[in-house]
Design a protein around this motif. Structure first.
Motif, PDB file in Angstrom:
ATOM      1  N   LEU A 108      31.788  31.236  37.932  1.00 43.59           N
ATOM      2  CA  LEU A 108      32.028  32.668  37.706  1.00 43.59           C
ATOM      3  C   LEU A 108      30.901  33.501  38.311  1.00 43.59           C
ATOM      4  O   LEU A 108      31.133  34.537  38.936  1.00 43.59           O
ATOM      5  N   MET A 109      29.661  33.033  38.132  1.00 44.34           N
ATOM      6  CA  MET A 109      28.521  33.731  38.734  1.00 44.34           C
ATOM      7  C   MET A 109      28.677  33.738  40.260  1.00 44.34           C
ATOM      8  O   MET A 109      28.384  34.722  40.926  1.00 44.34           O
ATOM      9  N   ALA A 112      31.298  36.325  41.205  1.00 46.20           N
ATOM     10  CA  ALA A 112      30.786  37.684  41.056  1.00 46.20           C
ATOM     11  C   ALA A 112      29.792  37.997  42.165  1.00 46.20           C
ATOM     12  O   ALA A 112      29.781  39.098  42.718  1.00 46.20           O
ATOM     13  N   GLY A 113      28.971  37.004  42.507  1.00 48.19           N
ATOM     14  CA  GLY A 113      28.010  37.193  43.595  1.00 48.19           C
ATOM     15  C   GLY A 113      28.720  37.437  44.910  1.00 48.19           C
ATOM     16  O   GLY A 113      28.357  38.343  45.668  1.00 48.19           O
ATOM     17  N   GLN A 115      31.633  38.686  45.382  1.00 47.66           N
ATOM     18  CA  GLN A 115      32.247  40.015  45.369  1.00 47.66           C
ATOM     19  C   GLN A 115      31.242  41.073  45.832  1.00 47.66           C
ATOM     20  O   GLN A 115      31.573  41.953  46.635  1.00 47.66           O
ATOM     21  N   ALA A 232      35.840  39.136  41.423  1.00 47.08           N
ATOM     22  CA  ALA A 232      35.747  37.996  40.502  1.00 47.08           C
ATOM     23  C   ALA A 232      36.915  38.010  39.519  1.00 47.08           C
ATOM     24  O   ALA A 232      37.418  36.958  39.127  1.00 47.08           O
ATOM     25  N   SER A 233      37.370  39.217  39.168  1.00 46.32           N
ATOM     26  CA  SER A 233      38.464  39.297  38.191  1.00 46.32           C
ATOM     27  C   SER A 233      39.722  38.603  38.709  1.00 46.32           C
ATOM     28  O   SER A 233      40.481  38.021  37.948  1.00 46.32           O
ATOM     29  N   ILE A 236      39.437  34.897  38.192  1.00 45.48           N
ATOM     30  CA  ILE A 236      39.695  34.569  36.792  1.00 45.48           C
ATOM     31  C   ILE A 236      41.190  34.571  36.537  1.00 45.48           C
ATOM     32  O   ILE A 236      41.749  33.665  35.916  1.00 45.48           O
TER      33      ILE A 236
END
Lengths: 314, 420, 288
Positions: A108-109, A112-113, A115, A232-233, A236
């Motif tokens: 997940l990190m 997000a990174g 993105q 990131a969403s 998910i």
């Protein structure tokens, strides 16, 4: 089986109107991406929340390659897939020492990174330098075999089938056997002489490779990509829908792609706010986790088997 | 040389209906304004707008819809009503491609009117050219919108508007260094801020770009970056909502008097002075792309009257609404001159591309579509200052200086698009 | 000038930290990493915004936000979580994702993504320190974060419920055998976490923007802060959140990395995770 799939691929695209051609192209592309997520989830029991980011990596590399070399699409696609596979493996490296929640969080990190990185750099569109950003976008042409939307839908379907076969091949050969052991118990796997680290990394590389293919196809369809497609969403959400659709069977992955891209478009088309789909997705995820681990596909297939049994029994 | 003759049939009818009893009602009217609803075969017209996303860009299409409704209930296009289909691109390129395909290929619209988006034109410019469909946009924000064969807009886009604001700030506020705050979209923020910075360089001054993530715009963070850039003037090249957030961040830090605050047209919107608050009174200056909405011109009045009668109360009254109204007028006027039986895509595209020297008091200069690769018909601006209670005029219409505009003016002259 | 960046960074970091603390409190006692934490806060903040638009007095908006978040948190904790209580932590976390999607879908249905502003009375207050203006909201976030973190730490150490929560955190099955009322204690954890989610949602809505999507995925940097505290330590989570916020804000001043500054939470968290796991060789199911 393969014949009927081939017939479907041949016939269905010519029946669709322009909107649904586009929608199904996207759906199939994300079915491919979900295939990668499913390898990790169904075979190794690992949760990867970075799949859409890896799709972005594949798309980025494909565009960069084309703008730099002008080689045919398929070559760029392969390059995108390989690099994306390597990146997937790098994100998965911590998996050698972690599993479960912390691994999911690492991915997940990573998502997000990615993105933030890609929002800063944007996707190559024909400019100079490593990042290749131009002010006027130059569009990458479609693959030769997919110039119209109809042909492109057939093209992505064929690639999807190839990806399914690639996964199936892995599952039935040495990696698949190793994964099965690792899933049961890593200690057992190691005791039976399986190189645990290698085959776990292999799983991540395969998932990344497939994500890269999806990214290349997305770039090939649109000609340009935009960072807003890969937050990131979305990673998910794709994972959630992979569980909802069913990660253990190709039918589930087709459903995942349809839920991910076609369901919102259908709702939008009939004038219903597409966000309502999320409520159903969320409930579906809870339902799948609590009572139906094989997802919608599993339930459909179980139902069919029951039906067949009942008929045979009569 | 052919100049464009305005048809005033339904246009005046709409006005007469809304302001019945006033002087306009006694004007000589053309045949169509029977006050009867059009009932012939509908003419399909589409619009792609960015509604759901970081900001709502549908004002132009809503104004066009109000005008089309008015036309429809007053005889339509020689008896044929306009059926107007608005699609939301959700600020997503994939969705933009899907909805445009739906309108252009599945529904077979004859043209698109009132488009306003940050992503749509980039994705779809090629489709519009391939399908030979013309777009009279009204809230273009990206480069492709001005550099595509089949798209012409009634708004200016961020480049002329930015530069007009900066030019005025240099003359009147003594600006030396500008931070251009935009969205990090290559064909929008990157493009418009780059051109603004280039223009500043041409004048011997300097500019820097501060780009916000369009997926998760954080005004505080952008403000900090702008402060760190060492600029003395902040140019908020942002949609209205984000510009307001930026101003709120500035107020939180009490930076009002340390910097000069200018913006292109999006901040020219009813409700903004109240919404940003008295703190900002007389401190924010906006370059507006169309004329002031309380202008005395007949088209300006007609726009407000049509919006009041046919639009929703919640429809914004702003530059983009004006621009959408102008786009819809251009479209209706062009169609009224056509044989109603021959209204198909090819003929409509031809008719729209032939529009030149179209004059309305809502625009500073004459408008044209033209058959060029480059369309920037609207490039003259006015400056207003946001006061505590409204907007105050600073200048009349003016055309910014510089190479970028010289090129456009030369092209207009060569092709005789503006009638002068 | 640095002061401006420090203050902004501390306020942002405090939100991360406070969200992280809410996540850690819940995770410690229930084993659930609540990915719906942001969505729960979002629902509260959006309700507050709606009530403000409808001209209700501000205290009503505050109460509604906190109440809505608490109820949502409790509803999940009592109605759904028990079905999953003996599953692996990652399954529990993924399940909350389902809850997050349900809330997000509902919120997005009522409040489409649009520019909005949330006003709180604290916005109008403010004071200057060393030429930097600090608004009441920022000050409130910072104070609330410090107070909550230490308050909860004391609560866990010195009250009966707190001690029982600690017991649950260590060995759930053992605790229940020993007569710890598991469900009741877990309910307290969902309650505390829900109130914190509502408060952070409100603060984030004020300081950044009240949008369901943005608020829902605020949980990602908050998880980063919680990771710094290894999902266990409250003081470490607090420190992690504040450091992340300040690093992110200060990076604005360094030109080449400025556009990428919001990557700070993820880089910090990823490095820390890798560091913590450096000595492990094999992994076994059930252990994280």
């Amino acid at each position: 089986m393969l014949l009927s799939v081939a017939a479907l691929i041949l016939i269905v695209p010519s029946l669709l109107d322009a909107l649904y051609l586009r929608v199904f192209i996207s759906s199939v592309i994300f079915t491919i991406a979900a295939t990668g997520t499913a390898v990790l989830y169904a075979r190794l029991g690992l949760v990867s929340l970075a799949q859409v980011a890896l799709v972005g990596v594949g798309g980025w590399v494909t565009l960069r390659m084309w703008h730099a070399t002008g080689l045919p699409f398929e070559v760029n696609m392969l390059a995108g897939a390989i690099i994306s596979g390597v990146v997937g493996m790098l994100i998965g490296l911590p998996a050698l020492r972690m599993r479960g929640l912390f691994l999911a969080l690492i991915t997940l990190m990573g998502a997000a990174g990615f993105q933030i990185l890609v929002t800063g750099t944007q996707f190559p569109n024909g400019g100079d330098g490593v990042l290749g950003i131009a002010v006027t976008s130059i569009f990458m042409p479609r693959p030769l075999l997919g110039e119209s939307d109809e042909a492109m839908l057939r093209y992505v379907c064929v690639v999807a089938v190839l990806c399914f076969l690639l996964v199936e091949f892995n599952r039935r050969t040495r990696p698949g056997r190793a994964w099965a052991l690792i899933r049961k118990s890593e200690a057992c796997a190691m005791a039976s002489g399986v190189n645990v680290a290698f085959y776990k990394a292999w799983g991540f590389a395969l998932a990344g490779f497939i994500a890269g293919i999806a990214g290349a196809l997305l770039a090939g369809t649109l000609g340009v990509l935009d960072a807003t497609t890969f937050p990131a969403s979305e990673s998910i959400l794709l994972f959630a829908l992979t569980v909802v659709g069913g990660a253990y069977h190709w039918l589930g992955l087709v459903l995942t792609g349809l839920l991910f891209r076609a369901a919102p478009a259908v709702l939008n088309d009939i004038g219903v706010n597409g966000h309502l789909a999320y409520v159903i997705f969320g409930a579906g995820l809870l339902h799948a986790l609590i009572t139906a681990p094989t997802g919608i596909a599993g339930q459909i297939l179980d139902g069919l088997t029951q039906l067949a049994k009942r008929r045979a029994g009569r | 040389m052919m100049t464009y003759t305005r048809f005033v049939g339904p246009a005046v009818a709409c006005l007469a209906l809304t302001l019945s009893g006033t002087a306009f009602a006694q004007q000589k009217l053309y045949g169509l304004n029977t006050g009867k609803a059009a009932s012939g075969q509908p003419i399909l017209v589409g619009s792609v707008v960015g509604k759901t996303g970081p900001d709502d860009f549908s004002a132009g299409a809503l104004a066009a819809k109000a005008y089309f409704d008015c036309v429809n209930s007053n005889g339509g296009i020689n008896g044929r009503p306009i059926q107007f289909l608005i699609e939301d691109d959700q600020w997503k390129p994939e969705v933009a491609g899907q909805v445009a395909s739906k309108l252009v290929k599945d529904r077979g619209v004859v043209a698109l009117v009132g488009n306003g988006s940050f992503v749509e034109m980039t994705v779809n410019a090629k489709l519009y050219e391939q399908e030979n469909v013309a777009v009279v946009a009204s809230a273009c924000a990206v480069r492709e919108c001005f550099e595509a064969k089949n798209i012409a807009s009634t708004n200016q886009g961020p480049v002329p508007s930015n530069i007009a604001a900066v030019q005025w700030a240099i003359e009147k506020l003594g600006t030396k260094k500008v931070a251009c705050i935009g969205l990090n979209i290559p064909s929008n923020g990157v493009w418009s801020c780059n051109l603004t910075n280039e223009w500043l360089k041409e004048k011997g001054l300097s500019g820097v770009s501060v780009l916000m993530n369009p997926g998760a715009p954080d005004a505080n963070s952008a403000l900090l970056e702008a402060v760190a850039s060492g600029a003395d003037t902040f140019l908020m090249s942002l949609p209205a909502g984000l510009a307001q957030a930026f101003l709120k961040a500035g107020q939180d830090q009490n930076l009002r008097d340390k910097y000069k605050w200018v913006a292109p047209t999006p901040l020219y919107k009813q409700g903004i002075p109240e919404s940003i608050g008295a703190y900002w009174g007389d401190k924010v200056h906006v370059a507006i792309e169309l004329t002031k909405w309380d202008g005395a011109g007949p088209d300006g009045k007609r726009w407000l009257a049509v919006m009041d009668k046919y639009g929703a109360k919640s429809d914004p009254r702003d530059t983009f609404s004006q621009a959408g109204f102008v786009s819809a007028n251009i479209f209706v006027d062009a169609l009224l001159k056509m044989d109603p039986k021959k209204i198909d895509r090819a003929n409509v595209t031809k008719a729209l591309k032939a529009v030149k020297n179209y004059r309305t008091d809502l625009l500073c200069g004459p408008w044209y579509f033209g058959d060029a690769d480059f369309h920037q018909p609207n490039h003259a601006s006015m400056i207003v200052t946001i006061t505590k209670t409204g907007f105050k005029s600073e200048t009349g219409c003016f055309d910014p200086s510089g190479k970028y505009f010289d090129k456009i003016r030369a092209m207009e002259k060569a092709q005789k698009l503006t009638g002068s | 000038m640095y002061g401006v960046f420090l203050v902004a960074g501390l306020a942002l970091g405090a939100i991360y930290a406070l969200s992280g603390v809410g996540l850690v409190v819940l995770y410690r006692s229930t084993g659930v990493l609540n990915i719906a934490y942001g969505a729960i806060g979002a629902m509260g903040a959006m309700l507050a915004w709606q009530l403000e638009q409808m001209q209700y007095p501000e205290p009503v908006a505050w109460v509604a936000a906190l109440l809505a978040a608490t109820l949502l948190s409790l509803a999940y904790g009592r109605l759904v979580a028990p079905y999953l209580s003996y599953r692996e932590p990652v399954v529990k976390a993924v399940a909350t994702l389902g809850f997050a999607l349900m809330i997000l879908g509902t919120a997005n249905y009522f409040w489409v993504e649009a520019p909005r502003r949330l006003y709180l009375f604290t916005d109008a207050m403010g004071f200057e320190v060393l030429d930097v203006r600090i608004t009441g909201t920022r000050a409130l976030v910072l104070i609330a974060t410090l107070a909550t973190t230490f308050g909860i730490a004391i609560f866990l150490k010195h009250t009966r419920i707190g001690l029982l929560m600690q017991a649950l955190a260590n060995k759930r099955e053992l605790s229940s055998v020993l007569g710890v009322p598991v469900i009741r204690i877990e309910t307290y954890a969902w309650l505390i976490s829900g109130v914190l989610a509502g408060f952070t949602g409100l603060m984030f809505g004020d300081l950044v923007r009240p949008n369901p999507g943005a608020l829902t995925f605020l949980v990602i940097p908050a998880i980063a802060a919680a990771i710094v505290g290894r999902l266990e330590s409250l003081p470490m989570t607090l420190a992690g959140g504040l450091i992340i916020g300040v690093v992110e804000s200060m990076s604005t001043l360094i030109k080449p990395i400025a556009p990428y500054r919001s990557i700070a939470p993820f880089v910090v968290a990823a490095i820390l995770l890798l560091w913590l796991q450096r000595n492990r060789k094999l992994t076994f199911s059930g252990h994280d």
